[in-house]
Design an enzyme around this catalytic site. Sequence first.
Site, PDB file in Angstrom:
ATOM      1  N   THR A 270     -78.399  33.159  -0.859  1.00  0.00           N
ATOM      2  CA  THR A 270     -77.896  33.111  -2.242  1.00  0.00           C
ATOM      3  C   THR A 270     -79.024  33.120  -3.269  1.00  0.00           C
ATOM      4  OG1 THR A 270     -77.849  30.694  -2.218  1.00  0.00           O
ATOM      5  CG2 THR A 270     -75.811  31.820  -1.589  1.00  0.00           C
ATOM      6  N   HIS A 345     -88.564  15.633  -1.975  1.00  0.00           N
ATOM      7  CA  HIS A 345     -87.525  15.909  -0.995  1.00  0.00           C
ATOM      8  C   HIS A 345     -87.306  14.716  -0.088  1.00  0.00           C
ATOM      9  CE1 HIS A 345     -90.085  17.096   2.632  1.00  0.00           C
ATOM     10  NE2 HIS A 345     -90.978  17.281   1.685  1.00  0.00           N
ATOM     11  N   ASP A 355     -94.580  12.924   5.441  1.00  0.00           N
ATOM     12  CA  ASP A 355     -93.922  14.076   4.818  1.00  0.00           C
ATOM     13  C   ASP A 355     -92.430  14.033   5.113  1.00  0.00           C
ATOM     14  OD1 ASP A 355     -93.162  16.495   3.765  1.00  0.00           O
ATOM     15  OD2 ASP A 355     -94.290  17.720   5.176  1.00  0.00           O
ATOM     16  N   GLU A 393     -85.823  20.703   1.928  1.00  0.00           N
ATOM     17  CA  GLU A 393     -87.081  21.266   1.430  1.00  0.00           C
ATOM     18  C   GLU A 393     -87.833  21.951   2.542  1.00  0.00           C
ATOM     19  OE1 GLU A 393     -91.545  20.898   0.359  1.00  0.00           O
ATOM     20  OE2 GLU A 393     -90.417  20.344   2.152  1.00  0.00           O
ATOM     21  N   GLU A 402     -81.796  25.330  -5.350  1.00  0.00           N
ATOM     22  CA  GLU A 402     -80.370  25.450  -5.672  1.00  0.00           C
ATOM     23  C   GLU A 402     -80.043  24.668  -6.946  1.00  0.00           C
ATOM     24  OE1 GLU A 402     -78.488  27.668  -3.785  1.00  0.00           O
ATOM     25  OE2 GLU A 402     -80.524  27.946  -3.052  1.00  0.00           O
ATOM     26  N   ASP A 422     -94.529  14.572  -3.471  1.00  0.00           N
ATOM     27  CA  ASP A 422     -93.979  14.864  -2.144  1.00  0.00           C
ATOM     28  C   ASP A 422     -94.691  13.918  -1.169  1.00  0.00           C
ATOM     29  OD1 ASP A 422     -93.364  15.959   0.350  1.00  0.00           O
ATOM     30  OD2 ASP A 422     -93.476  18.037  -0.312  1.00  0.00           O
ATOM     31  N   HIS A 522     -95.799  17.422  10.446  1.00  0.00           N
ATOM     32  CA  HIS A 522     -94.683  18.160  11.062  1.00  0.00           C
ATOM     33  C   HIS A 522     -94.562  17.961  12.576  1.00  0.00           C
ATOM     34  CE1 HIS A 522     -93.795  21.241   7.598  1.00  0.00           C
ATOM     35  NE2 HIS A 522     -93.948  20.008   7.157  1.00  0.00           N
TER      36      HIS A 522
END
Lengths: 713, 713
Positions: A270, A345, A355, A393, A402, A422, A522
């Site tokens: 979108t 986020h 994170d 995020e 969005e 963040d 991560h």
Amino acid sequence: MAGCGMSWLKILGAVIVGALLLTVGILLGHFAIPKGGNGQGAPSWMQTVGRDLSESLLQSFMDQVESGKIRENLKSLASQPHMATTKGDEELVKLLLSRWQDPQIGLDSASEDVYGVFLSFPDPQRPNSVAVVENSSQIFSTRRSEKNVTADQAHADVVQPYAAYAPPGNPRGRLVYANQGKHSDYQELVNMGIDLNGTIAITRYGGAGRAAKAVNGAEFGVAGVVVYTDPADINDGRASEEETYPNSWYMPPSGVERGSYNGYFGDLLTPYYPAKEFTYRIKESEIQGIPPIPTQPIGFEDAQTLICDVQVNVHNQRVIKNSSNVMGFIRGSEEPDRYVLYGNHRDSWVHGAIDPSSGTAVMLEITRVLGKMLKEGTWRPRRSIIFGSWGAEEFGLIGSTEYTEEFYSKLRERSVAYINVDISVFANATLRAQGTPPAQSVIFAAAKQVQTPASSSVSVYDNWRNHFNRISPSYGVIPNLGSLGAGSDYASFIHYLGITSMDIAYTYDRNKTSARIYPAYHTAFDTFDYADRFIDPGFTSHQAVARTAGNVLLRLADSLVLPLNVSDYGEKLEELYSVAAQGDFLANLTVNNLSLDPLKTVIGRFKSVAADFNQRVTKLKEEESPSPLQIRMVNDQIMLLERAFLNPQAFPNKYYYSHVIWASKSSDEATFPGLADAYTSALETGDWDQVRKHLTIVVQAVESAASALEAMA
Amino acid sequence: MAGCGMSWLKILGAVIVGALLLTVGILLGHFAIPKGGNGQGAPSWMQTVGRDLSESLLQSFMDQVESGKIRENLKSLASQPHMATTKGDEELVKLLLSRWQDPQIGLDSASEDVYGVFLSFPDPQRPNSVAVVENSSQIFSTRRSEKNVTADQAHADVVQPYAAYAPPGNPRGRLVYANQGKHSDYQELVNMGIDLNGTIAITRYGGAGRAAKAVNGAEFGVAGVVVYTDPADINDGRASEEETYPNSWYMPPSGVERGSYNGYFGDLLTPYYPAKEFTYRIKESEIQGIPPIPTQPIGFEDAQTLICDVQVNVHNQRVIKNSSNVMGFIRGSEEPDRYVLYGNHRDSWVHGAIDPSSGTAVMLEITRVLGKMLKEGTWRPRRSIIFGSWGAEEFGLIGSTEYTEEFYSKLRERSVAYINVDISVFANATLRAQGTPPAQSVIFAAAKQVQTPASSSVSVYDNWRNHFNRISPSYGVIPNLGSLGAGSDYASFIHYLGITSMDIAYTYDRNKTSARIYPAYHTAFDTFDYADRFIDPGFTSHQAVARTAGNVLLRLADSLVLPLNVSDYGEKLEELYSVAAQGDFLANLTVNNLSLDPLKTVIGRFKSVAADFNQRVTKLKEEESPSPLQIRMVNDQIMLLERAFLNPQAFPNKYYYSHVIWASKSSDEATFPGLADAYTSALETGDWDQVRKHLTIVVQAVESAASALEAMA
């Protein structure tokens, strides 16, 4: 009539009494009876319309920010994995809502905004792997999950390592080492005579974006891509178990960096529209910038085992799921239609202690203190404040994008600035801030008022200047404010909406580590324990960030005149200009009959107009009781300066990028992005018309910015 | 101690004196000593910040508008041809500047803005013609100029009839009659078995845009196009010399309508950028929407002579020339950073008495009266007023478009509304106004205060309602406010910038004439004599337009709360929605699994939010002394409502069009333009995805508009 005549003394006494009565009357009349039209009271807004930032309240705010509370926040936030749209994420939505709706420490209101966004997950039943195969038998396969070292890694909700948005498939082929997977890396292999068709490329993180490694490889016929983290890039070379977490902050051999393999941002189906139920979705085949071939990240333990023929087995599935933003609001007393935005986020890849929960922990401490002052009735900001806890995020800044799509018009007209925190603490050496030039003044002002964790006699500002600095033509040696890329949720605010944005964190001493990013990034090792023992024991760096970012927030929300110095843009424009105005760049322009004179002229005009503007603002501030409409006028000029640099036609092939000064670029030339790319491309193609066009675009943008700051006739 | 005690009487006297002194003191203190911070005076802005429209000043303005002055203006303005960039145009630039810089009746300031724009002119040495040829000899050729009937036509600067931007060439071929040159007209000929290749098509004005006649023809192989004015379309059938000018308002047989054969607007070489010296220009070959084949307009006298083989001889030359806008400014006292814009073009095709000088004559009368009040010190508007005398409108709204490109950012942020008065009097029967819905309320308010030229007991409003009306669900029978297309200089203001715009004129009684437009339009007969004798003898319709438009201008500039009723958009949205929500349209959507429910819901939400907004505004207006920031807040919401409907991504192939409600469309379906076009196209191609996309675009636009009107928390 003699005898009872008043003596002079008595007369004097009566005069004194009379004078006193008259004086009392005058004083009562002047001070005790309110003035106003028609003999009624002065309008009540007169008392508050000129209200300015309170330094004592600012100090009180900072005093109330507690490191212990931030630590508690982080412990709760990182207690379990909370990848976007999973159970852990949903529980944090509830946590945020309950904090922001709390009667004692909550905000005016809070809400949950839901979008149906396109995500990608591994199949729990069929784990992805990279296998070494000989003939038709598999002789080795990469691990399914990271090694369990602190129990956190064994949590049932830890997502297996994968490359989000990489397509499923099982390509098999010869393994070739393609360095960082840049276009030039693959080209070099071809130049060496290596046939890349049908190969599996193994690449290391860094250099090129995640998705680019696969997009580039596919162009050369590569069938699958494996991405690993090199200990040289992330661990200062440490690779053994003894040297890594849980014994240090370094990434263990089994650690795998997950990530979104997505070159753009926002919901992929979108673009430009909020991903609501009614929203039109493009076809999956129309998505641009995601890997066309199976791709899988692995740890360096596995990476060194891979040889010869390997098979990449990817079973990722793409799916539309509901993702929430949690929004918190404080209504402004005088200018409710001006918004100061602060966000981070909420979703992580695994436990995400650093994170993003280090940022969320800081945000919650800021809102606790502000909420308390609000509920006690000791404070209400001049302007409205909006807090955003963004969803999804990690998949590509989806929640924040969005949000900007849904409220585009309103946010564009009313937003003063966006503050992003963040990862709040990468390491505890120094502040690191990025932002557009007008943010510099307010960040500096805040950083000067906060003490470093290490020493109460050193300000965050001085320490920052010691670590990262530059020589400014206007100010001498000052901390170096970095530029914003598109690495976190500020991206759509600055690139799409043109809102002055900034990102604030504590970070490394670059003399002590060359890690590309904190090593547990991560992976399943980014846990509370990791944060508590290695990143910021005592949480004092978190506290310093909370104080600095909160100070910036209060200055933006409460200052009568917005504390953003528009003239600081002039220095940046000069810097970008100077790159084009010398050496080969200039020579090539000249040969092709292109002149930089209009650009030079308009930058000069911008600087002069901005200096005049600042003089007018200074004079206005010196007035006893400046007109609220005059104040609003200059504030609108400050707020909208950044918008004047927007041009939706400038980069028709780059989703969202419309800020002429900050758009992404591929060229290495450190000048205006459109100009840099057109120039580099013209060197190859000879299309100097595009360079001329981008010169026009820059001149017109700077002219608009100058024009926006001019005096009103 | 007896004897000298004070008597009760004396005590009473002293008390009375004391009380008097106290009272005098209180009164002095309250009224004689100005209040303010630190005991200083009340800030001077308190006296003016809440100033509202003065009805008596409004009346005085209208009383001062003189028909005689307008007549004098028109006589000067139309004394000679003043086609864009010619000597006549340059002289009018000086006239405008001298009026607006006049010490007695001038504005605060005036300036000349110059752009280098791409124009097209015939070659004076080699006149264009359409010739009948037999073998190789020419047996007839169209006239080089219109017949001289009032000396004006013999002026040396009368430009010969031509189709601006048509390419030069001398195609020769069989003449075919192609009606109005619509795509369907050519298709019909082909269906009848006629081979159009190499033919010369003769078409009449109307039905399709000028350029479209040639663009369509070229698609079918047509080699040249001739365009004539049919007496049935313009002269109510009158075609003889006796029945036409100078004996009536009808077009003489020799009259030729000139015009720009240009499908877009703005300078053709610099879309989206002001045509300055530094500006990048696209290649001529990249221009879209102009005739690919030689094209020439002729009069109906010549048209009836054409037979068999004809040759179109076109020698037009394209050239970049300097064109000026003349801008006039009045600084606002309270809100100098809010602009009310008023404009009309200055350039004509020949003498242009009606088009455009009737509008310029009105503008100059408005500025004379306002300038006088300003210089006398009896008035200064609350908001700034900007007057624009646009250049090169006839070639494609060029001056106004370049202006909006150059000051895009500033105008977008600060403009309250744009008032256009181009041709001010087409005929003297009734007011005719076009605009977006928020303009309705202010135009109605003004029209109710102006008397018709015919009768002082009938208001312009009542007379208008008698001529053009509709039944409004909210108001009953009211005058019908038309929609804005792209026919005059409002185009870039509404379509590109999203500024509430309107166009005001006096026009025909449709019971008395069916002329497509006033018959001398774009011919050498559009002269002062024509205006003075046939269009508006006495200039009382001009006066009524000046009063109405000036009244609108003052209301917009002076009203404390902007007099634009945002809730009137609801009715228009309902109307556009209802077309899609019934009959075949709805059936086809349903079959293709498309629902209008989200659109219905969001329109309902808009209406409810707009009603709430109006209630809040009413309450605010009732306050004794409303807060200036509260007033500014609702005014900003009103001003920016129209901007919320903008979407630069909605129509990627249509230059400038970004207003979702008003963009151009090809479809005949009277619903939202993007939806209408996508629907009509889907009926042919089956691409219902585009319909889904445009539904999203409309829902998102209406949602943004609703959101922009919401209360601030």
